[in-house]
Design a protein around this motif. Structure first.
Motif, PDB file in Angstrom:
ATOM      1  N   GLU A  33     -35.731 -29.882   7.783  1.00 46.94           N
ATOM      2  CA  GLU A  33     -34.600 -30.628   8.343  1.00 46.94           C
ATOM      3  C   GLU A  33     -33.401 -29.711   8.545  1.00 46.94           C
ATOM      4  O   GLU A  33     -32.712 -29.777   9.571  1.00 46.94           O
ATOM      5  CB  GLU A  33     -34.234 -31.786   7.411  1.00 46.94           C
ATOM      6  N   LYS A  34     -33.147 -28.840   7.572  1.00 44.92           N
ATOM      7  CA  LYS A  34     -32.032 -27.892   7.673  1.00 44.92           C
ATOM      8  C   LYS A  34     -32.240 -26.960   8.858  1.00 44.92           C
ATOM      9  O   LYS A  34     -31.293 -26.635   9.589  1.00 44.92           O
ATOM     10  CB  LYS A  34     -31.912 -27.095   6.371  1.00 44.92           C
ATOM     11  N   THR A  64     -31.745 -29.028  12.244  1.00 39.43           N
ATOM     12  CA  THR A  64     -30.354 -29.393  12.530  1.00 39.43           C
ATOM     13  C   THR A  64     -29.466 -28.175  12.764  1.00 39.43           C
ATOM     14  O   THR A  64     -28.336 -28.311  13.236  1.00 39.43           O
ATOM     15  CB  THR A  64     -29.755 -30.240  11.393  1.00 39.43           C
ATOM     16  N   ILE A  80     -31.704 -37.126  20.081  1.00 38.55           N
ATOM     17  CA  ILE A  80     -30.748 -36.377  19.266  1.00 38.55           C
ATOM     18  C   ILE A  80     -29.362 -36.384  19.909  1.00 38.55           C
ATOM     19  O   ILE A  80     -28.346 -36.568  19.233  1.00 38.55           O
ATOM     20  CB  ILE A  80     -31.240 -34.922  19.063  1.00 38.55           C
ATOM     21  N   LYS A 104     -27.378 -35.263  15.102  1.00 35.02           N
ATOM     22  CA  LYS A 104     -28.456 -34.544  14.413  1.00 35.02           C
ATOM     23  C   LYS A 104     -28.696 -35.053  12.997  1.00 35.02           C
ATOM     24  O   LYS A 104     -28.971 -34.292  12.084  1.00 35.02           O
ATOM     25  CB  LYS A 104     -28.138 -33.057  14.376  1.00 35.02           C
ATOM     26  N   VAL A 139     -33.440 -35.445  11.863  1.00 35.31           N
ATOM     27  CA  VAL A 139     -34.223 -35.128  13.053  1.00 35.31           C
ATOM     28  C   VAL A 139     -35.717 -35.338  12.815  1.00 35.31           C
ATOM     29  O   VAL A 139     -36.438 -35.812  13.695  1.00 35.31           O
ATOM     30  CB  VAL A 139     -33.969 -33.669  13.491  1.00 35.31           C
TER      31      VAL A 139
END
Length: 251
Positions: free
Chosen positions: A115-116, A119, A147, A152, A155
């Motif tokens: 996820e990090k 985004t 998105i 964001k 996601v």
């Protein structure tokens, strides 16, 4: 780590064993390799291999001095598996929900890392990255459009909703393997990438690394001997756990 190691297949054990190799440690690499060779045909050897790998992973979660001190006092020596996961989360600067089994924590770690990464990219960068790994233009455009409309936030669930769980797992694994390759080096990760493509034949196999990792990871100091063991192994085992579905989604 024993329960999640029990879910590993031969190629998983081979990779983890390779990461655990070290000429400057108190681990018994020779015995691990012997057990690895016997494990496919002998259940007893496989159990002993899992036991030894668990011990060696927890050894790398501790410092050599602390390990020796605890061992001399008759204690186990290594730190707990949960401590290792917490330490890896802190090192990668991601937060996960507390509680649950070790497997669920490893899965949360992987999802948080992915996820990090997602985004951190702009919509145009995401579109290009999805294209590079073989996601169809129509699906990619649908994800990017969603998105752009909603920001964001989370996601990964959008990706899962549009592409389905199988393709989403392939994307998760692609990102994690690419990050691992950045930590341990491309040459060392070649077999890992080969196995990734074998499990996900839809992936674009043109390049040695299938996802261009964003600069968000470049500031992390992962060059220490221990982190070059614990970070890749925790990320890899998180992916192993996700293969049969996320623990948090099971009743």
């Amino acid at each position: 780590m024993r329960l999640i190691l029990e879910k590993c297949e031969k190629d998983d054990f081979v990779y983890i064993s390779t990461v655990l190799d070290s000429y400057l440690s108190f681990t018994n690499d020779k015995r691990r390799k012997e057990l690895l060779a016997l494990s496919e045909a002998c259940a007893e050897s496989k159990s002993e291999l899992i036991e030894l790998m668990d011990k060696q992973i927890r050894y790398y979660g501790s410092s050599d001095i602390a390990y020796i001190k605890r061992a001399l006092l008759g204690e186990d020596g290594g730190v707990s598996s949960n401590e290792i996961v917490e330490d890896v989360c802190e090192k990668l600067k991601v937060k996960i929900k507390k509680g649950g089994s070790l497997e669920s924590r490893l899965e949360r770690l992987v999802n948080s890392v992915v996820e990090k990464e997602l985004t951190s990219k702009s919509p145009s960068e995401l579109a290009e990255a999805f294209k590079d790994i073989g996601v169809g233009d129509a699906d990619s455009e649908q994800i990017i459009e969603h998105i752009k409309k909603n920001g964001k936030v989370a996601v990964l669930p959008i990706v899962a909703q549009i592409l389905g769980p199988k393709i989403t797992l392939g994307i998760i694994e692609t990102i994690i393997v690419s990050l691992i390759a950045q930590i341990i080096g491309r040459e060392a990760a070649k077999q890992l990438i080969k196995e990734l493509i074998k499990r996900n034949p839809w992936l674009n196999a043109l390049g040695p690394i299938l996802w261009i990792i964003s600069g968000v990871w470049l500031t992390l100091d992962l060059q220490g001997a221990a982190y070059r063991k614990t970070v890749p192994i925790c990320l890899y085992l998180g992916v192993v756990g996700l293969r049969d579905g996320a623990e948090d989604d099971k009743p």
